[in-house]
Structures are given as C-alpha cells and as structure tokens.
Design a protein around this motif. Structure first.
Motif, PDB file in Angstrom:
ATOM      1  N   SER A  51       0.752  -1.539   0.043  1.00 53.77           N
ATOM      2  CA  SER A  51       0.094   0.040   0.105  1.00 53.77           C
ATOM      3  C   SER A  51       1.077   1.190   0.024  1.00 53.77           C
ATOM      4  O   SER A  51       2.205   1.134   0.316  1.00 53.77           O
ATOM      5  CB  SER A  51      -0.700   0.343   1.081  1.00 53.77           C
ATOM      6  OG  SER A  51      -0.166   0.080   2.286  1.00 53.77           O
ATOM      7  N   THR A  52       0.190   2.693  -0.506  1.00 55.28           N
ATOM      8  CA  THR A  52       1.366   3.588  -0.482  1.00 55.28           C
ATOM      9  C   THR A  52       1.201   3.711   0.780  1.00 55.28           C
ATOM     10  O   THR A  52       2.492   4.383   0.924  1.00 55.28           O
ATOM     11  CB  THR A  52       0.185   4.626  -1.152  1.00 55.28           C
ATOM     12  OG1 THR A  52      -0.035   4.016  -2.234  1.00 55.28           O
ATOM     13  CG2 THR A  52       0.925   6.114  -1.031  1.00 55.28           C
ATOM     14  N   PRO A  53       0.847   4.399   1.831  1.00 55.45           N
ATOM     15  CA  PRO A  53       1.680   4.118   3.113  1.00 55.45           C
ATOM     16  C   PRO A  53       2.039   2.994   3.741  1.00 55.45           C
ATOM     17  O   PRO A  53       3.412   4.090   3.871  1.00 55.45           O
ATOM     18  CB  PRO A  53      -0.425   4.585   4.170  1.00 55.45           C
ATOM     19  CG  PRO A  53      -1.599   4.798   3.175  1.00 55.45           C
ATOM     20  CD  PRO A  53      -1.221   4.027   1.936  1.00 55.45           C
ATOM     21  N   VAL A  54       2.277   2.029   3.450  1.00 53.71           N
ATOM     22  CA  VAL A  54       3.420   1.528   3.881  1.00 53.71           C
ATOM     23  C   VAL A  54       4.955   1.547   3.235  1.00 53.71           C
ATOM     24  O   VAL A  54       5.580   1.724   3.981  1.00 53.71           O
ATOM     25  CB  VAL A  54       3.367  -0.174   3.597  1.00 53.71           C
ATOM     26  CG1 VAL A  54       3.692  -0.895   3.807  1.00 53.71           C
ATOM     27  CG2 VAL A  54       1.764  -0.795   4.715  1.00 53.71           C
ATOM     28  N   THR A  55       4.176   1.417   2.105  1.00 53.33           N
ATOM     29  CA  THR A  55       5.778   1.862   0.973  1.00 53.33           C
ATOM     30  C   THR A  55       6.275   2.708   1.330  1.00 53.33           C
ATOM     31  O   THR A  55       7.952   2.892   1.771  1.00 53.33           O
ATOM     32  CB  THR A  55       5.180   1.961  -0.695  1.00 53.33           C
ATOM     33  OG1 THR A  55       4.259   0.921  -0.617  1.00 53.33           O
ATOM     34  CG2 THR A  55       7.045   2.147  -1.160  1.00 53.33           C
ATOM     35  N   ILE A  56       5.571   4.567   1.792  1.00 52.73           N
ATOM     36  CA  ILE A  56       6.750   6.051   2.115  1.00 52.73           C
ATOM     37  C   ILE A  56       6.602   5.431   3.506  1.00 52.73           C
ATOM     38  O   ILE A  56       7.820   6.472   3.415  1.00 52.73           O
ATOM     39  CB  ILE A  56       4.857   6.968   1.984  1.00 52.73           C
ATOM     40  CG1 ILE A  56       4.882   6.980   1.106  1.00 52.73           C
ATOM     41  CG2 ILE A  56       5.655   8.284   2.683  1.00 52.73           C
ATOM     42  CD1 ILE A  56       3.063   8.176   0.943  1.00 52.73           C
ATOM     43  N   ALA A  57       5.849   4.458   4.222  1.00 51.82           N
ATOM     44  CA  ALA A  57       7.069   4.176   5.407  1.00 51.82           C
ATOM     45  C   ALA A  57       7.895   3.929   5.256  1.00 51.82           C
ATOM     46  O   ALA A  57       9.068   4.708   6.012  1.00 51.82           O
ATOM     47  CB  ALA A  57       5.847   3.987   7.177  1.00 51.82           C
ATOM     48  N   LEU A  58       8.328   2.537   4.734  1.00 48.91           N
ATOM     49  CA  LEU A  58       9.110   2.177   4.605  1.00 48.91           C
ATOM     50  C   LEU A  58      10.508   2.638   4.004  1.00 48.91           C
ATOM     51  O   LEU A  58      11.612   2.968   4.735  1.00 48.91           O
ATOM     52  CB  LEU A  58       8.970   0.703   4.524  1.00 48.91           C
ATOM     53  CG  LEU A  58       8.053  -0.294   4.957  1.00 48.91           C
ATOM     54  CD1 LEU A  58       7.830  -1.175   3.923  1.00 48.91           C
ATOM     55  CD2 LEU A  58       9.190  -0.791   6.309  1.00 48.91           C
ATOM     56  N   GLU A  59      10.083   3.291   2.778  1.00 50.79           N
ATOM     57  CA  GLU A  59      10.883   4.218   2.114  1.00 50.79           C
ATOM     58  C   GLU A  59      11.817   5.421   3.355  1.00 50.79           C
ATOM     59  O   GLU A  59      13.027   5.630   2.816  1.00 50.79           O
ATOM     60  CB  GLU A  59      10.832   4.850   1.018  1.00 50.79           C
ATOM     61  CG  GLU A  59      10.424   4.013  -0.109  1.00 50.79           C
ATOM     62  CD  GLU A  59       9.634   4.283  -1.617  1.00 50.79           C
ATOM     63  OE1 GLU A  59       9.065   5.365  -1.092  1.00 50.79           O
ATOM     64  OE2 GLU A  59       9.803   3.610  -2.114  1.00 50.79           O
ATOM     65  N   CYS A  60      10.519   6.166   3.477  1.00 52.80           N
ATOM     66  CA  CYS A  60      11.781   7.444   4.211  1.00 52.80           C
ATOM     67  C   CYS A  60      11.551   6.806   5.990  1.00 52.80           C
ATOM     68  O   CYS A  60      12.869   7.311   6.157  1.00 52.80           O
ATOM     69  CB  CYS A  60       9.885   8.052   4.974  1.00 52.80           C
ATOM     70  SG  CYS A  60       9.484   9.302   3.355  1.00 52.80           S
ATOM     71  N   THR A  61      12.275   5.703   6.654  1.00 54.05           N
ATOM     72  CA  THR A  61      12.356   5.556   7.544  1.00 54.05           C
ATOM     73  C   THR A  61      13.610   4.467   6.711  1.00 54.05           C
ATOM     74  O   THR A  61      14.676   4.653   7.353  1.00 54.05           O
ATOM     75  CB  THR A  61      12.026   3.614   8.077  1.00 54.05           C
ATOM     76  OG1 THR A  61      10.316   4.298   8.725  1.00 54.05           O
ATOM     77  CG2 THR A  61      12.276   3.541   9.144  1.00 54.05           C
ATOM     78  N   SER A  62      13.497   4.189   6.098  1.00 58.57           N
ATOM     79  CA  SER A  62      15.521   3.400   5.153  1.00 58.57           C
ATOM     80  C   SER A  62      15.923   4.743   5.054  1.00 58.57           C
ATOM     81  O   SER A  62      17.295   5.142   5.180  1.00 58.57           O
ATOM     82  CB  SER A  62      15.177   2.889   3.792  1.00 58.57           C
ATOM     83  OG  SER A  62      16.077   2.352   2.880  1.00 58.57           O
ATOM     84  N   GLU A  63      15.438   6.112   4.312  1.00 57.08           N
ATOM     85  CA  GLU A  63      16.340   7.215   4.262  1.00 57.08           C
ATOM     86  C   GLU A  63      16.727   7.845   5.365  1.00 57.08           C
ATOM     87  O   GLU A  63      17.906   8.217   5.725  1.00 57.08           O
ATOM     88  CB  GLU A  63      15.397   8.281   3.128  1.00 57.08           C
ATOM     89  CG  GLU A  63      16.328   9.150   2.709  1.00 57.08           C
ATOM     90  CD  GLU A  63      15.441  10.155   2.596  1.00 57.08           C
ATOM     91  OE1 GLU A  63      15.325  11.219   2.254  1.00 57.08           O
ATOM     92  OE2 GLU A  63      14.501   9.680   2.151  1.00 57.08           O
ATOM     93  N   ALA A  64      15.884   7.596   6.257  1.00 60.49           N
ATOM     94  CA  ALA A  64      15.991   8.671   7.575  1.00 60.49           C
ATOM     95  C   ALA A  64      17.627   7.880   9.088  1.00 60.49           C
ATOM     96  O   ALA A  64      18.504   8.189   8.914  1.00 60.49           O
ATOM     97  CB  ALA A  64      14.956   8.687   8.622  1.00 60.49           C
ATOM     98  N   THR A  65      17.543   6.218   8.362  1.00 67.95           N
ATOM     99  CA  THR A  65      18.420   5.286   9.167  1.00 67.95           C
ATOM    100  C   THR A  65      20.213   5.568   8.205  1.00 67.95           C
ATOM    101  O   THR A  65      20.906   5.607   8.862  1.00 67.95           O
ATOM    102  CB  THR A  65      18.016   4.420   9.125  1.00 67.95           C
ATOM    103  OG1 THR A  65      16.989   3.816   9.613  1.00 67.95           O
ATOM    104  CG2 THR A  65      19.003   3.022   9.441  1.00 67.95           C
TER     105      THR A  65
END
Length: 103
Positions: A51-65
């Motif tokens: 889903s879009t929300p999960v994809t965005i959350a995972l991508e941003c979390t990866s980027e933040a890390t």
C-alpha cells in the motif's frame, strides 16, 4: 567388510515418524501444512503491505536511517518526519457522457 544389521521394524518406525512430521501432501498437519498456511497468510497480507502509506513509511524510514548513520542528523529528522506524510490518493476515474456530465 562391515556387515549390515538393519531392523525393518525400526526403519519403518523412523519412516512413519518422519512422515508424520512432514505431513500429508494436501493435509493441514506437519511441515507441509505449515508451509501452506504460511503461504496463504503471506498472500493474504500482500495487499496491505503493498500500500502507498506502508511504502512511503518504509522508504522514509530507510532514508532516515541512512542519513543518521552518515551523521546527517537534520536530514535524518526531515526524512523521519516525512514518514508520516501520505499524499491523498488520486480521484477515481469516471466516464463522461456526450453532454459532459459525470456518469
């Protein structure tokens, strides 16, 4: 040359025990049943994961890390804050009749 001392009853017992752990091909028990159950659960949840929300959350979390590990703390914080930002979905398509009214 060594001799063989095979007890057919013991071999049969081991094979029966092993077969019960593996399970029937179409049955719900044993390893095969667990694999089918896992496959079903994975397929069932796939729609929620993609889903879009999960994809965005995972991508941003990866980027933040990644930014955090590189010592870029301000960029990490920005990426972390973006993880909760989900854009509105596009409006659904609709058909237009010859008078240009939505149908």
């Amino acid at each position: 040359m060594p001799s063989w001392d095979i007890d057919p009853q013991e071999v049969g017992g081991v094979l029966s025990s092993t077969a019960s752990h593996i399970g029937e091909e179409e049955g719900p028990d044993g390893l095969l049943g667990q694999m089918r159950s896992l496959e079903f659960d994975t397929t069932l949840t796939e729609a929620h994961i993609n889903s879009t929300p999960v994809t965005i959350a995972l991508e941003c979390t990866s980027e933040a890390t990644t930014h955090y590990m590189d010592g870029q703390y301000e960029m990490a914080e920005e990426a972390q804050n973006n993880a909760g930002t989900v854009p509105l979905p596009p409006p659904p398509p609709y058909t237009v009749d010859p008078t240009h009214r939505p149908v």
